[in-house]
Design a protein around this motif. Structure first.
Motif, short mmCIF file in Angstrom:
data_model
loop_
_atom_site.label_atom_id
_atom_site.label_comp_id
_atom_site.label_asym_id
_atom_site.label_seq_id
_atom_site.Cartn_x
_atom_site.Cartn_y
_atom_site.Cartn_z
N PHE A 455 0.86 -1.19 0.00
CA PHE A 455 0.00 0.00 0.00
C PHE A 455 0.89 1.23 0.00
N GLU A 459 -1.07 6.56 2.37
CA GLU A 459 -2.49 6.22 2.30
C GLU A 459 -2.98 5.83 3.69
N SER A 464 -7.77 0.49 1.24
CA SER A 464 -7.07 0.70 -0.04
C SER A 464 -5.87 -0.23 -0.20
N ARG A 465 -5.63 -1.08 0.76
CA ARG A 465 -4.47 -1.97 0.69
C ARG A 465 -4.74 -3.12 -0.27
N TYR A 489 5.98 2.85 -1.51
CA TYR A 489 5.08 1.78 -1.11
C TYR A 489 5.70 0.99 0.04
#
Length: 855
Positions: A455, A459, A464-465, A489
């Motif tokens: 992810f 974030e 959203s992972r 990331y």
């Protein structure tokens, strides 16, 4: 014969010139098209009004404004000039005729010339017959001619090709005969004629069987449906077109494909032209799969299939999902005590073939040791947040459709205080051109399944992972398209031990880097004399666009050379040393990553003249100096007598002497002197001697003179000047001071009257006499006070110099005790002669005495 034809052509040109005499000129022939590669020949004919001053010899030719070589010219007569250009290959050109006279060129006339080819013989004639609609034929016209071509299609009887049944004209390579001029017959042949300005070409008459060229309109699919209680089967029904040659056998073809596969399959269905519809069953299909179906048909005699019908879709019956969902979780601490948020997310497995359309998901969870407290939630979304207590929980998710439920996907949520085992070893990313590769090493082989989670670092939304399960492998690959460029990331690897998830090992990576969007802003602390500390903030992740490898500090003195220092990426401050004092500097910082560096805003500062250490040193020195001075002052105060004795030794002051009392006090009465005079008669002055001076002479012992004290107090109370002079004459420049012995000095407590002062020999006789004129005077009356009018000492030398020559004569008071007198008589002696430069000799300086006044 040929010459006669030329003369006839010239006469024709002359007649044309006569007819166009009112014009300047003309080009003949006027046709613009010729065959490409042939010779171009044209004539320029002058009008009569050009004669006689100008004729054909003055004509020049140009092609597209380029002069044609004169060897290509030919003068036919006075009014006609011709030009010949061999192998003309221009597709389009302009031929111009000029009159050149008196070095001036005048355009008379110009013509456009085009070159091309005559048409080729048409070939590959083919026709398609649409029953009761049209008959359309096409052909191949060959190479391009550069000129417009016209085509004529002839339909003739095959048995008599000279008989034309019908024809059609076209400017393209196809032509159609429309209904009703489309009788169905197999006794026709087809011929095509092509023509342009350079010629024409005619093809052969090609016989074509009408039955072989028949083509239908596409059929229309009516429906695609399933049959109850029968799985993996679809029924397709379609409608045939109306315009079909009757009494013909037909064949239809059904095409079907599922939407999850690129493979296409076909089914052939025989029909008769009398049937208006057709149908077939598609078997061996996948459950819960949608299929797309199309149909086309052909006459058994024809070579042309109809076009495909429009596609229509249908789905087979569903079955319960056969695969469990891909389940993952993110555990987040809650703000309220005793609870935490568990974010569950899942995705259906891409099973092939799929089981059907998912209607929803059933979520069940309960404490690990309390199965009876099972809770159930339903969701149509692929995520849910559960609020759990700190106990360990078991969570399961099941997908369901109209046919049933999928197997459960189970995860164990550890308790809040449970310490899970962490992966041991290392993990690393290996970005390549197209893939991101993660590799890891573990020391315990018990884990055979892992979860790779990734992810964006910035974030905050846990849903959203992305994640993926990896089995029986210690590396993972994915396409770079799953990552955004220039974004950091976090990639974590979780080992799985059954339904237990161990602690992860996390690495960071960029799939692509670029130089930072902004540079760090430099801040300077309080500058010193030769150094300053520069600080800066780290570049934020959304601006770094890559891993910061180092920082470069650039600094430049005013009107000086720029220098730089490089520090590690973990540092946020650096001390610049060896700077110039009292100098203004400009400093800025560059943040560097693999793709490049970006500088921040510059900052100026000025170093100090003195730094803290200098100020402390100066203050310390001043303090030490003040302390030393203060200590010296205290020491002087406390030890002033010692310092005075060492530095300024006490010099005996005759005024304070206990051996003699000077007649300085005004209270001294005259009776004292009178008593002294009366007692002098009884005292034996022979016993009192005053040592006067010793006069050392070179190579012999100094001579001493004793002066009887009696002479000093006799009737003549004044010492004779003659005696003074005699004595003074004995003085040498190096005469020392001579005093009486110590005993006499200690016993003298009465009044001692200074009688006279003998000056050094260096003084002039007049000065000596002048100084002695103020000697002691005797008062005739006892009531008068003895006065010493002049005791001023005159000297030409420093009183401390060894060679200063002074001596004193003293009268001893009559009041001394007798025993003292006797002791004096026995102890009085003459001091040994003065020896120059011998240490320890006593002396008396001039400043010990003050002028005394006797009263």
């Amino acid at each position: 014969m040929f010459s006669s034809l030329i003369w006839m052509f010239v006469l024709l040109c002359s007649s044309v010139a006569d007819e166009n005499s009112i014009r300047d000129a003309d080009i003949f022939p006027s046709s613009a098209e010729i065959k490409r590669g042939s010779s171009l020949k044209r004539f320029c004919i002058l009008g009569k009004h050009h004669m006689p001053h100008r004729n054909a010899s003055h004509i020049i030719w140009k092609l597209n404004d380029e002069l044609i070589a004169p060897e290509n010219y030919n003068i036919v007569n006075e009014t006609v000039s011709s030009i010949t250009i061999p192998n003309f290959t221009y597709s389009t050109a302009y031929l111009k005729c000029f009159m050149k006279y008196l070095d001036k060129e005048q355009l008379l006339v110009h013509k456009e010339v085009k070159s091309g080819f005559p048409p080729d013989t048409p070939g590959n004639i083919s026709c398609i017959y649409y029953f009761d609609d049209n008959l359309t034929c096409t052909w191949n016209s060959g190479r391009k001619t550069s000129f417009t071509r016209n085509y004529t299609l002839y339909r003739k009887l095959a048995t008599n090709p000279n008989t034309i049944v019908s024809s059609c004209q076209s400017k393209t390579e196809s032509c159609s005969f429309l209904y009703p001029d489309t009788p169905y017959s197999s006794a026709f042949c087809f011929q095509v004629k092509a023509e342009n300005v350079l010629g024409e070409a005619l093809s052969k008459c090609v016989p074509i069987d009408m039955g072989k060229i028949e083509k239908f309109d596409p059929p229309e699919i009516l429906l695609v449906k399933t049959i109850s209680d029968i799985k993996q089967l679809l029924t397709v029904t379609w409608k045939m077109p109306e315009k079909i040659v009757p009494s013909k056998d037909l064949t239809c073809q059904v095409q079907y494909r599922n939407l999850y596969s690129n493979s296409t399959k076909y089914v052939t269905v025989p029909l008769n032209s009398a049937e208006k519809t057709g149908s077939c069953n598609l078997t061996g299909l996948w459950d819960s799969t949608e299929y797309s179906v199309a149909v086309r048909c052909i006459s058994n005699e024809s070579i042309f299939w109809s076009e495909w019908s429009g596609e229509k879709s249908g789905s087979t019956k569903e079955k319960a999902p056969s695969e469990k969902v891909d389940l993952w979780r993110v555990i987040e601490s809650s703000h309220s005590p005793g609870s935490r948020s568990v974010h569950l997310m899942w995705k259906p497995l891409n099973s092939f073939p799929p089981s059907g359309r998912i209607l929803g998901y059933k979520i069940q969870y309960f404490p690990e040791n309390k199965t009876a407290l099972k809770m159930i939630n339903n969701s149509t979304d692929k995520k849910i947040t559960l609020l759990l207590n700190e106990e360990a929980h078991i969570v399961s998710v099941t997908a369901y459709n109209s046919a049933g439920n999928s197997p459960e996907a189970i995860l164990r949520i550890p308790s809040a205080d449970e310490k899970t085992a962490q992966i041991t070893g290392t993990a690393r990313t290996l970005p390549s051109n197209e893939e991101v590769v993660v590799e890891w090493v573990v020391s315990k082989p018990e884990a055979t399944e892992y979860v790779v989670e990734w992810f964006e670092e910035l974030e905050m939304d846990p849903f959203s992972r992305s994640w993926q399960y990896v089995s029986n492998s210690t590396n993972w690959k994915t396409n770079k398209k799953n990552f955004k460029p220039f974004v950091c990331y976090n990639i974590s690897v979780y080992p799985l031990y059954g339904n237990k998830v161990a602690a992860p090992y996390t690495v960071q990576t960029y799939v692509q880097q670029k130089k930072p969007s902004e540079g760090p802003v430099a801040h300077t602390g309080i500058p010193g004399k030769n150094e300053v500390t520069v600080t800066w903030n780290k570049i934020s992740k959304d601006k770094s666009n890559g891993f910061i490898t180092n920082y470069t500090i650039f600094y430049k003195p005013e009107d000086g050379k720029e220098l730089n220092e490089t520090v590690n990426s973990n540092d946020q401050q650096y001390r610049l040393k060896s700077l110039q004092a009292n100098t203004q500097y400009t400093v800025y910082i560059m943040a560097n990553n693999e793709a490049g560096g970006t500088t921040g805003e510059p900052k100026t500062f000025k170093t100090l003249k003195l730094d803290k250490e200098d100020i402390i040193l100066i203050a310390l020195l001043v303090g030490i100096s003040v302390f030393c001075l203060l200590g010296l002052w205290v020491t002087c105060v406390l030890k002033k007598h010692v310092f005075k004795k060492v530095c300024w030794p006490d010099i005996p002051n005759p005024a304070e002497s206990i051996a003699v009392e000077w007649p300085l006090a005004t209270s001294m009465n005259n009776s004292l002197l009178k008593k002294l005079a009366s007692e002098a008669k009884t005292v034996d002055f022979e016993d009192i001697n005053v040592l006067e001076y010793c006069f050392p002479e070179e190579n012999h012992v100094s001579e001493c003179i004793d002066i009887n004290a009696e002479d000093m107090i006799n009737g003549d109370k004044k010492i004779l000047h003659k005696q003074e002079n005699d004595v003074a004459k004995c003085f040498l420049p190096s005469m020392p001071y001579v005093i009486t012995d110590q005993f006499t000095r200690s016993q003298m407590k009465s009044t001692l009257i200074l009688v006279k002062e003998i000056q050094p020999m260096e003084m002039l006789a007049d000065d000596l006499c002048g100084s002695q004129q103020n000697s002691i005077k005797n008062e005739e009356n006892d009531d008068e006070v003895l006065k010493v009018e002049d005791f001023n000492e005159k000297t030409l030398f420093n009183p401390y110099l060894k060679n200063s020559v002074k001596t004193r004569e003293f009268l001893i008071s009559e009041s001394l005790p007798e025993h003292n007198m006797d002791e004096h008589k026995s102890q009085s002696s003459v001091l040994p002669p003065f020896q120059q430069d011998v240490a320890g000799q006593p002396y008396i300086t001039l400043d010990m005495f003050e002028p005394a006044t006797a009263q």
